[in-house]
Design an enzyme around this catalytic site. Structure first.
Site, mmCIF file in Angstrom:
data_model
loop_
_atom_site.group_PDB
_atom_site.id
_atom_site.type_symbol
_atom_site.label_atom_id
_atom_site.label_comp_id
_atom_site.label_asym_id
_atom_site.label_seq_id
_atom_site.Cartn_x
_atom_site.Cartn_y
_atom_site.Cartn_z
ATOM 1 N N ASP A 1 -4.193 5.187 6.204
ATOM 2 C CA ASP A 1 -4.808 6.395 6.747
ATOM 3 C C ASP A 1 -5.849 5.968 7.785
ATOM 4 O OD1 ASP A 1 -5.290 9.276 6.604
ATOM 5 O OD2 ASP A 1 -7.056 8.834 5.435
ATOM 6 N N GLU B 1 0.833 -1.214 0.000
ATOM 7 C CA GLU B 1 0.000 0.000 0.000
ATOM 8 C C GLU B 1 0.859 1.252 0.000
ATOM 9 O OE1 GLU B 1 -2.563 1.631 -0.429
ATOM 10 O OE2 GLU B 1 -4.353 0.899 0.588
#
Ligand code: IMP
Ligand code: MG
Length: 184
Positions: free
Chosen positions: A106, A102
């Site tokens: 977040d 990734e």
């Protein structure tokens, strides 16, 4: 005046050279950990393509790659919590030691969802690798097994990361000026 992407950047967080060093170190660690394993690196499109391209060349053990696309952000800057598969993997996961690659972790909503789906396909093992982590914004209970660098709670672009599909081709990671997306 000529438009320059650089003018939309408030501050450079990681230079091209700093990112290269981080990615090299991650590749070396992954290579040690996946010695004798059956590594399949899964890139989550599109943000992680730049990282994936560099990371796979920093990995020295045999590996395969595959791509998946899920939506979570649309063109906005806040996560919607709604995640859907746009493009699925080509390779069945059984027998593979899967490493999800990734760009940035977040809220974690995207990855927690992805992990559930991919685990249910019976891989031999599954781990997460993220280049950047914004721990302050976490909503889902996800931690990466490999993290390149922690970033503050700011909207960042470059090195694959976009705002409204732009800035992915900046070679560094920078904080986007809030006025560019109509923020504070
Ligand atoms: P999460 O589900 O909130 O963890 O969102 C993860 C995805 O949101 C990442 O793969 C990025 O595509 C995108 N994202 C999160 N934060 C940023 C950012 O600061 N800049 C650009 N994209 C981001
Ligand atoms: Mg994105």
């Amino acid at each position: 005046m000529e438009y320059k992407m650089e003018n939309d950047i408030r501050e450079i967080l990681f230079t091209e050279e700093e990112i290269r060093q981080i990615v090299q170190d991650m590749g070396a660690k992954i290579s040690r950990d996946y010695e004798g394993k059956n590594l399949l690196m899964v890139s989550v499109l599109k943000g992680s393509v730049v990282f994936m391209a560099d990371l796979m060349r920093a990995v020295t053990v045999p590996c395969r790659i595959d791509f998946m696309s899920v939506s979570s952000y649309g063109s906005g800057v806040k996560t919607s919590g709604v995640v859907k598969i746009i493009k699925d993997l080509d390779i069945p996961l059984s027998g593979y030691d899967v490493l999800i690659v990734e760009d940035i972790l977040d809220s974690g909503m995207t990855l927690s969802y992805l992990l559930e789906i991919l685990k249910s396909r019976g891989p031999r093992s599954i781990r997460l690798c993220t280049l950047f982590d914004k721990p302050d914004r976490r909503k889902a209970d996800v931690t990466a097994d490999y993290t390149g660098a922690v970033v503050p709670d700011e909207f960042v672009v470059g090195y694959g990361l976009d705002y409204d599909e732009k800035y992915r081709n900046l070679p560094y990671l920078g904080i986007l000026k809030p006025e560019v997306y109509g923020g504070k």
